[in-house]
Structure formats: C-alpha cells, structure tokens
Design a protein around this motif. Sequence first.
Motif, PDB file in Angstrom:
ATOM      1  N   ALA A 108      -7.271   2.273  48.849  1.00 45.80           N
ATOM      2  CA  ALA A 108      -5.935   2.776  49.192  1.00 45.80           C
ATOM      3  C   ALA A 108      -5.714   2.736  50.698  1.00 45.80           C
ATOM      4  O   ALA A 108      -4.660   2.287  51.171  1.00 45.80           O
ATOM      5  CB  ALA A 108      -5.755   4.196  48.665  1.00 45.80           C
ATOM      6  N   PHE A 109      -6.709   3.197  51.462  1.00 42.23           N
ATOM      7  CA  PHE A 109      -6.564   3.185  52.917  1.00 42.23           C
ATOM      8  C   PHE A 109      -6.439   1.760  53.435  1.00 42.23           C
ATOM      9  O   PHE A 109      -5.584   1.465  54.295  1.00 42.23           O
ATOM     10  CB  PHE A 109      -7.745   3.880  53.590  1.00 42.23           C
ATOM     11  CG  PHE A 109      -7.669   3.841  55.091  1.00 42.23           C
ATOM     12  CD1 PHE A 109      -6.868   4.737  55.772  1.00 42.23           C
ATOM     13  CD2 PHE A 109      -8.380   2.887  55.816  1.00 42.23           C
ATOM     14  CE1 PHE A 109      -6.772   4.693  57.161  1.00 42.23           C
ATOM     15  CE2 PHE A 109      -8.288   2.830  57.199  1.00 42.23           C
ATOM     16  CZ  PHE A 109      -7.481   3.734  57.872  1.00 42.23           C
ATOM     17  N   GLY A 110      -7.272   0.854  52.905  1.00 43.81           N
ATOM     18  CA  GLY A 110      -7.211  -0.537  53.347  1.00 43.81           C
ATOM     19  C   GLY A 110      -5.863  -1.174  53.078  1.00 43.81           C
ATOM     20  O   GLY A 110      -5.324  -1.916  53.915  1.00 43.81           O
ATOM     21  N   LYS A 111      -5.301  -0.878  51.927  1.00 42.99           N
ATOM     22  CA  LYS A 111      -3.995  -1.435  51.585  1.00 42.99           C
ATOM     23  C   LYS A 111      -2.907  -0.858  52.507  1.00 42.99           C
ATOM     24  O   LYS A 111      -2.000  -1.586  52.936  1.00 42.99           O
ATOM     25  CB  LYS A 111      -3.671  -1.170  50.114  1.00 42.99           C
ATOM     26  CG  LYS A 111      -4.430  -2.102  49.145  1.00 42.99           C
ATOM     27  CD  LYS A 111      -4.118  -1.767  47.698  1.00 42.99           C
ATOM     28  CE  LYS A 111      -4.784  -2.743  46.731  1.00 42.99           C
ATOM     29  NZ  LYS A 111      -4.073  -4.025  46.599  1.00 42.99           N
ATOM     30  N   LEU A 112      -2.983   0.440  52.797  1.00 44.68           N
ATOM     31  CA  LEU A 112      -1.987   1.032  53.693  1.00 44.68           C
ATOM     32  C   LEU A 112      -2.105   0.452  55.106  1.00 44.68           C
ATOM     33  O   LEU A 112      -1.086   0.229  55.777  1.00 44.68           O
ATOM     34  CB  LEU A 112      -2.136   2.547  53.735  1.00 44.68           C
ATOM     35  CG  LEU A 112      -1.704   3.323  52.500  1.00 44.68           C
ATOM     36  CD1 LEU A 112      -1.755   4.828  52.775  1.00 44.68           C
ATOM     37  CD2 LEU A 112      -0.303   2.931  52.038  1.00 44.68           C
ATOM     38  N   LYS A 113      -3.340   0.202  55.560  1.00 43.66           N
ATOM     39  CA  LYS A 113      -3.521  -0.404  56.884  1.00 43.66           C
ATOM     40  C   LYS A 113      -2.920  -1.811  56.899  1.00 43.66           C
ATOM     41  O   LYS A 113      -2.252  -2.209  57.874  1.00 43.66           O
ATOM     42  CB  LYS A 113      -5.017  -0.469  57.215  1.00 43.66           C
ATOM     43  CG  LYS A 113      -5.340  -0.998  58.610  1.00 43.66           C
ATOM     44  CD  LYS A 113      -4.960   0.003  59.676  1.00 43.66           C
ATOM     45  CE  LYS A 113      -5.566  -0.330  61.040  1.00 43.66           C
ATOM     46  NZ  LYS A 113      -5.172  -1.625  61.568  1.00 43.66           N
ATOM     47  N   ALA A 114      -3.123  -2.563  55.826  1.00 44.31           N
ATOM     48  CA  ALA A 114      -2.527  -3.897  55.729  1.00 44.31           C
ATOM     49  C   ALA A 114      -1.007  -3.826  55.707  1.00 44.31           C
ATOM     50  O   ALA A 114      -0.320  -4.679  56.281  1.00 44.31           O
ATOM     51  CB  ALA A 114      -3.046  -4.609  54.477  1.00 44.31           C
ATOM     52  N   LEU A 115      -0.479  -2.778  55.046  1.00 45.15           N
ATOM     53  CA  LEU A 115       0.964  -2.573  55.005  1.00 45.15           C
ATOM     54  C   LEU A 115       1.512  -2.362  56.413  1.00 45.15           C
ATOM     55  O   LEU A 115       2.492  -3.009  56.824  1.00 45.15           O
ATOM     56  CB  LEU A 115       1.292  -1.370  54.114  1.00 45.15           C
ATOM     57  CG  LEU A 115       2.724  -0.853  54.128  1.00 45.15           C
ATOM     58  CD1 LEU A 115       3.698  -1.905  53.637  1.00 45.15           C
ATOM     59  CD2 LEU A 115       2.837   0.422  53.268  1.00 45.15           C
ATOM     60  N   ALA A 116       0.887  -1.469  57.165  1.00 44.75           N
ATOM     61  CA  ALA A 116       1.352  -1.183  58.518  1.00 44.75           C
ATOM     62  C   ALA A 116       1.212  -2.409  59.426  1.00 44.75           C
ATOM     63  O   ALA A 116       2.129  -2.744  60.194  1.00 44.75           O
ATOM     64  CB  ALA A 116       0.581  -0.002  59.094  1.00 44.75           C
ATOM     65  N   ASP A 117       0.082  -3.100  59.320  1.00 44.29           N
ATOM     66  CA  ASP A 117      -0.146  -4.264  60.179  1.00 44.29           C
ATOM     67  C   ASP A 117       0.766  -5.429  59.798  1.00 44.29           C
ATOM     68  O   ASP A 117       1.267  -6.160  60.664  1.00 44.29           O
ATOM     69  CB  ASP A 117      -1.606  -4.699  60.099  1.00 44.29           C
ATOM     70  CG  ASP A 117      -2.565  -3.690  60.721  1.00 44.29           C
ATOM     71  OD1 ASP A 117      -2.073  -2.785  61.422  1.00 44.29           O
ATOM     72  OD2 ASP A 117      -3.781  -3.802  60.517  1.00 44.29           O
ATOM     73  N   GLY A 118       0.999  -5.605  58.493  1.00 43.34           N
ATOM     74  CA  GLY A 118       1.896  -6.662  58.058  1.00 43.34           C
ATOM     75  C   GLY A 118       3.323  -6.422  58.494  1.00 43.34           C
ATOM     76  O   GLY A 118       4.038  -7.348  58.913  1.00 43.34           O
ATOM     77  N   ALA A 119       3.761  -5.163  58.414  1.00 45.34           N
ATOM     78  CA  ALA A 119       5.106  -4.822  58.875  1.00 45.34           C
ATOM     79  C   ALA A 119       5.232  -5.054  60.369  1.00 45.34           C
ATOM     80  O   ALA A 119       6.295  -5.509  60.856  1.00 45.34           O
ATOM     81  CB  ALA A 119       5.426  -3.372  58.523  1.00 45.34           C
ATOM     82  N   ALA A 120       4.168  -4.761  61.126  1.00 44.42           N
ATOM     83  CA  ALA A 120       4.208  -4.964  62.577  1.00 44.42           C
ATOM     84  C   ALA A 120       4.389  -6.446  62.921  1.00 44.42           C
ATOM     85  O   ALA A 120       5.087  -6.795  63.873  1.00 44.42           O
ATOM     86  CB  ALA A 120       2.930  -4.418  63.204  1.00 44.42           C
ATOM     87  N   ILE A 121       3.762  -7.310  62.121  1.00 43.18           N
ATOM     88  CA  ILE A 121       3.912  -8.761  62.356  1.00 43.18           C
ATOM     89  C   ILE A 121       5.377  -9.174  62.229  1.00 43.18           C
ATOM     90  O   ILE A 121       5.934  -9.864  63.090  1.00 43.18           O
ATOM     91  CB  ILE A 121       3.038  -9.557  61.359  1.00 43.18           C
ATOM     92  CG1 ILE A 121       1.560  -9.338  61.649  1.00 43.18           C
ATOM     93  CG2 ILE A 121       3.382 -11.048  61.407  1.00 43.18           C
ATOM     94  CD1 ILE A 121       0.627  -9.924  60.584  1.00 43.18           C
ATOM     95  N   VAL A 122       6.007  -8.738  61.137  1.00 40.72           N
ATOM     96  CA  VAL A 122       7.393  -9.143  60.887  1.00 40.72           C
ATOM     97  C   VAL A 122       8.330  -8.425  61.850  1.00 40.72           C
ATOM     98  O   VAL A 122       9.345  -8.998  62.295  1.00 40.72           O
ATOM     99  CB  VAL A 122       7.785  -8.873  59.419  1.00 40.72           C
ATOM    100  CG1 VAL A 122       9.196  -9.365  59.140  1.00 40.72           C
ATOM    101  CG2 VAL A 122       6.790  -9.531  58.471  1.00 40.72           C
ATOM    102  N   ARG A 123       8.007  -7.203  62.197  1.00 40.01           N
ATOM    103  CA  ARG A 123       8.825  -6.450  63.142  1.00 40.01           C
ATOM    104  C   ARG A 123       8.931  -7.197  64.476  1.00 40.01           C
ATOM    105  O   ARG A 123      10.005  -7.258  65.089  1.00 40.01           O
ATOM    106  CB  ARG A 123       8.214  -5.061  63.341  1.00 40.01           C
ATOM    107  CG  ARG A 123       9.091  -4.056  64.023  1.00 40.01           C
ATOM    108  CD  ARG A 123       8.399  -2.703  64.067  1.00 40.01           C
ATOM    109  NE  ARG A 123       8.210  -2.143  62.730  1.00 40.01           N
ATOM    110  CZ  ARG A 123       7.099  -1.569  62.287  1.00 40.01           C
ATOM    111  NH1 ARG A 123       6.053  -1.494  63.093  1.00 40.01           N
ATOM    112  NH2 ARG A 123       7.046  -1.082  61.077  1.00 40.01           N
TER     113      ARG A 123
END
Length: 343
Positions: free
Chosen positions: A324-339
């Motif tokens: 769960a933590f790994g997926k949330l970290k990927a979520l935040a990092d992936g959003a930062a890329i597109v942001r």
Amino acid sequence: MTLPILPTTVVGSYPQPDWLANRKLLSKIVPRVRLTDLWRVSEEYLEQAQDDATVVAIRDMERAGIDIVTDGEIRRESYSNRLATALEGVDADNPGEIVSRSGAVTLVPRVVGRIRRTHAVEVRDMQFLRANTDRTAKITLPGPFTMSQQAKNEFYKDEEEMVMDFAAAVNAEAKDLEAAGADVIQLDEPWLRNNPELARRWAVKAIDRALDGITVPTVVHLCFGYAAVVPGEKPTGYSFLAELAGSRADQISIEAAQPHLDLGVLADLAPKKVLVGVLDLSDPAVETPEVVADRIRAALKFAPPERIVPAPDCGMKYLPRATAFGKLKALADGAAIVRAEVS
C-alpha cells in the motif's frame, strides 16, 4: 494547505495492522452489521490502539507524498457499518437477512423504527485526524442510498421515505464533521451501480439532501467491489454515473485502473472534478511512477488537469502495508511527473 494541480488523495481506507485487526477474517467478509470479533485488542484498550494505528496510517500517507489524507478508516470494521448501526431506528442487536441473486445470505441492519441520528459517530475520528496532520484532511461517510440498500426494512411503507431519512442522518453527521475540521467530505455510494433503475428514482435527491448546507468540497465515490473480496474481471463501464453530474457533489470518485475504464466518461461528468483511480489494487506489484503518469495522461485526454484528482482504485485496506505504501509513493511521484508537464 494550498493544493497543487493534480492533487493526490486516497479513497479512504489504509491497511489495519495485524496486531489490531484479524485480517484473515477481514478478507472473508465486508460486514454490514458489527463485527467485534475483528479486533485483536480488548475493549479496554481498543480506542488507544486504534489511535496509534491511525497515526501510523496518517504518517504513511504523508511520507508517501499524498496531498489529501484520511484517517485510513482504521477504526472501522467496514466502510458503512459503523454509522449504519449507530442510528436510532436500527436494531443493531438483532440483524436482518438479505438474500442475494446468487443465494448468499448477508446479515444487515434491521430497520424497526424511524431512522434518526441522535449522536455523533465519526466526529472524534475527524478531530483526531485534524490534530495529527497539517495537510488537507478528508473523511468518508456511507451514502444514504447505499445504506438503504444494505438494510432490511421492517418499518417504512415508503422506501423513498427511508432513503431520505438516511440522508438526513448523514447530513447531520456531515455538518458536525465539517465543524470538527474536515476539509473534504466524501460519501461512499457503491450500490448505485447495483440497482441503477432504483437509483435513478431518488439517489441524486438523497445525495443532495445528505450534502445540504455543507460548504467544504464534497465527493461521491463509486466502485465495482473490492478486488480482494470480489475477484475476477470488473465491468468496463458504470451503469449509473452521468446522472451524478447534476448532483450537489463537487467531485465524483471512480475506479479506472483495474477495470480499464473508458475514460470518455469524464466528459459526462463535466464540470465536476473527478477522482480517477490510477492504482490497480488487484495487482500485487507496485506500479512505477511512469505507469501512474501514463494513466493520468490518459485521463487528461478527456478532461483538463484542473478537473483531475489522481487516486487509488478502491480497497487499499486489503493490501499488505508495504505494498500500500509503495503504491501511494508511486501515485505521488507519478502525479509529480505529469504536474511538471502541465504546469
């Protein structure tokens, strides 16, 4: 806290520790009535233990970089039963039974009188969340339509009247949650898709009643069932969704990653903001930030970034905590890329 464009959030839940909850039992049932056997800690120390586990959940979300956090729903046996069984008019000690189309029998709240909310249920949860984070804080409530579908009605002659009384109870709780510091309030309404014909008759009316007078941003969440409990392929489209464009809710939350949802539905929900599921919780592998970024970009083909809130699909509580933590970290990092691409 000022939110960035493409703010990340969770749907609500986060894994409960094994020392707190019997996760093997959790994996077998989504309880509609109370399931006190779930807890491994005695009643004397349960609230203290739940507080400690809630802090862990909040800190994980913060460490992962999530913008809009929740309390992880750590104190709940399921998303709906805590509120539903606390209302006047419900006989919590003598449940009713509902038989599904497949013949499965489920114990549900039995409605024996007029539904009324006589005391706060989640207000302390919200106060605790507010005291333990400086980030934007969201709290979730079961929606009135879903609660009405998960109950055995032995009192009301008019089903719509029962739904609207559930809505009034949710509204009273939501107002107190806003006063307790909630920045966002979400209604969970997964049963809209189970009975779309009935939902078209009065679901939006009930949702609007539940959100009446709420001034913070509001969300209605829909899903196809937890991947851990309802295995197999999910539908690729919602049977009740576009109707919510006319509701009072500011945002609509949908699963998209596991069901490979046709994101053209985003056009049907204009001008609402949409929480788009970009984490597939049926896959034990942790997504890379690049995979998450691609899923966000797919949504941006149908809606501007101002309308998109990247989120997981539904049911994070069933995952191992590390996953769960790994997926949330990927979520935040992936959003930062597109942001960075759209800023």
